[in-house]
Design an enzyme around this catalytic site. Structure first.
Site, PDB file in Angstrom:
ATOM      1  N   PHE C  39     -49.712   7.983   4.158  1.00  0.00           N
ATOM      2  CA  PHE C  39     -49.772   9.135   3.254  1.00  0.00           C
ATOM      3  C   PHE C  39     -50.639   8.773   2.058  1.00  0.00           C
ATOM      4  O   PHE C  39     -50.378   7.789   1.362  1.00  0.00           O
ATOM      5  CB  PHE C  39     -48.355   9.527   2.806  1.00  0.00           C
ATOM      6  CG  PHE C  39     -47.491  10.020   3.927  1.00  0.00           C
ATOM      7  CD1 PHE C  39     -47.552  11.346   4.336  1.00  0.00           C
ATOM      8  CD2 PHE C  39     -46.631   9.166   4.595  1.00  0.00           C
ATOM      9  CE1 PHE C  39     -46.766  11.812   5.385  1.00  0.00           C
ATOM     10  CE2 PHE C  39     -45.840   9.618   5.639  1.00  0.00           C
ATOM     11  CZ  PHE C  39     -45.902  10.943   6.037  1.00  0.00           C
ATOM     12  N   ILE C  77     -46.712   4.908   2.114  1.00  0.00           N
ATOM     13  CA  ILE C  77     -47.317   5.783   1.105  1.00  0.00           C
ATOM     14  C   ILE C  77     -48.189   4.907   0.210  1.00  0.00           C
ATOM     15  O   ILE C  77     -47.793   3.828  -0.219  1.00  0.00           O
ATOM     16  CB  ILE C  77     -46.276   6.578   0.278  1.00  0.00           C
ATOM     17  CG1 ILE C  77     -45.116   5.707  -0.182  1.00  0.00           C
ATOM     18  CG2 ILE C  77     -45.760   7.757   1.051  1.00  0.00           C
ATOM     19  CD1 ILE C  77     -44.099   6.465  -1.009  1.00  0.00           C
ATOM     20  N   CYS C  78     -49.383   5.374  -0.033  1.00  0.00           N
ATOM     21  CA  CYS C  78     -50.362   4.598  -0.802  1.00  0.00           C
ATOM     22  C   CYS C  78     -49.850   4.404  -2.233  1.00  0.00           C
ATOM     23  O   CYS C  78     -49.557   5.377  -2.935  1.00  0.00           O
ATOM     24  CB  CYS C  78     -51.689   5.331  -0.821  1.00  0.00           C
ATOM     25  SG  CYS C  78     -52.887   4.586  -1.931  1.00  0.00           S
ATOM     26  N   VAL C  79     -49.795   3.158  -2.660  1.00  0.00           N
ATOM     27  CA  VAL C  79     -49.169   2.857  -3.954  1.00  0.00           C
ATOM     28  C   VAL C  79     -49.915   3.505  -5.117  1.00  0.00           C
ATOM     29  O   VAL C  79     -49.294   4.088  -6.014  1.00  0.00           O
ATOM     30  CB  VAL C  79     -49.006   1.329  -4.149  1.00  0.00           C
ATOM     31  CG1 VAL C  79     -50.345   0.596  -4.130  1.00  0.00           C
ATOM     32  CG2 VAL C  79     -48.262   1.033  -5.442  1.00  0.00           C
ATOM     33  N   ALA C  82     -49.273   7.197  -5.090  1.00  0.00           N
ATOM     34  CA  ALA C  82     -47.856   7.532  -5.273  1.00  0.00           C
ATOM     35  C   ALA C  82     -47.419   7.367  -6.726  1.00  0.00           C
ATOM     36  O   ALA C  82     -46.751   8.241  -7.279  1.00  0.00           O
ATOM     37  CB  ALA C  82     -46.995   6.668  -4.355  1.00  0.00           C
TER      38      ALA C  82
END
Lengths: 96, 126, 129
Positions: C39, C77-79, C82
């Site tokens: 994501f 999920i891409c840090v 996010a």
């Protein structure tokens, strides 16, 4: 070494026209989401090379009341077949 | 990159098609390419369609309190990405001449882009 | 075949996140391996556990979570996407002194290296945006 191009935005975005500039003969095009509106415009689809197969995602067309208006050149498929098409082509280029 | 002990090389092509600033697609595309370069993949970077607006010289994001994307694009080369292309027809359609562009761009025809896509393992197009 | 799916779209704003979910289900139903969900950008909102939707509406975030948990899918999920969108797991919430974790624990918060890894190790990578 063919490629499946998915197009998911409506014709006003000119995504098909952009895609056609760099598509290779033997690639395939799948219209999904708002991209399915392309599927009932035979005139717009004429620009596609005859060697390129054209598909439309049935569920998206049903939702939009355009399933029965699909051009003859468009093969209607479901999501399961979408997955199979991904397997049949080497890679997927998504246009959104 | 935890799963593989031996690094594998994949040819990954990025087609950056969005104008800068108005939305973040251009930044997302750049971030993915830089990450690919960090992991030593074979990266192609193509500016296509409205994406060619990203490579105009003289951008100043500070005017809208943003980072200047044009400056960030210059990091492509720092990360070892050398295959950077701009589509000739996209430039012509937008009345952009070569002299207006950042340095390091190879201007290519759409046939070349078709071939780059054909030779790629994975294509990101946004 | 090994598939990975990248989701750039937030739920509800466009159909893309929902399309991706239907595609992911079909990949699994057909017995393929779903190597990773990634994501990215606005797509990280699909991992938010703090959403409340009307009773007659699909809770897309919950449906993603159910699918991920049921099949033990590797979901990331891409840090950087996010954190700036307020989608945090407990570790990140603690680190930044923010009380509440807003992300489902079924997805890992990690960097773009996981996307590159997915591109390298998947037979097919499909983008939805």
């Amino acid at each position: 070494m063919s490629c499946l191009h998915t197009i998911s935005k409506s014709p006003g975005t000119q995504l098909l026209e952009s895609c056609l500039k760099i598509i290779a003969s033997g690639d395939a095009i799948l219209f999904i989401e708002d991209g399915t509106y392309y599927a009932n415009s035979a005139r717009k689809l004429e620009a596609i090379d005859k060697a390129c197969k054209i598909y439309g995602l049935r569920e998206d067309m049903l939702a939009r009341a355009i399933l029965t208006k699909a051009a003859d050149s468009v093969e209607l498929i479901d999501t399961a077949r979408f997955v199979k098409l991904c397997c049949e082509h080497d890679k997927i280029v998504s246009w959104f | 990159m935890t799963e593989n002990s031996k690094p594998q090389k994949s040819r990954i092509t990025f087609i950056s098609r969005a104008a800068p600033y108005g939305q973040n697609k251009a930044n997302l595309c750049l971030d993915m390419a830089l990450a690919s370069a960090v992991f030593e993949q074979d990266v192609n970077y193509i500016f296509f369609g409205d994406g060619v607006y990203q490579i105009l010289k003289g951008q100043d994001g500070s005017a809208i309190e943003s980072k200047t994307l044009g400056n960030a694009l210059e990091t492509l080369e720092l990360y070892g990405i050398e295959k950077i292309y701009a589509d000739r027809q996209s430039l012509e359609e937008r009345d952009i001449s070569e002299s207006e562009l950042l340095s390091g761009m190879q201007i290519v025809d759409s046939d070349s882009i078709t071939k780059i896509i054909e030779s790629s393992d994975t294509v990101f197009n946004l | 075949m090994k598939f990975s799916i990248v989701i750039y779209a937030a739920p509800y704003s466009s159909e893309a996140a929902h399309s991706a979910l239907r595609f992911a289900r079909s990949v699994i139903d057909q017995g393929h391996e779903l190597y990773r969900l990634f994501f990215f950008g606005d797509g990280v909102h699909n991992a938010s556990q703090l959403a409340v939707v009307a009773q007659d509406e699909n809770n897309l975030q919950q449906q993603w979570n159910d699918l991920i948990e049921k099949h033990g899918i590797d979901s990331v999920i891409c840090v950087s996407s996010a954190l700036r969108r307020g989608v945090l797991n407990q570790t990140e919430a603690n680190r930044h002194d923010l009380g509440t974790a807003s992300a489902y624990t079924s997805s890992e918060v990690a960097g773009l290296g996981q996307l590159v890894d997915a591109a390298i190790h998947s037979d097919r990578l499909v983008n939805f945006g």
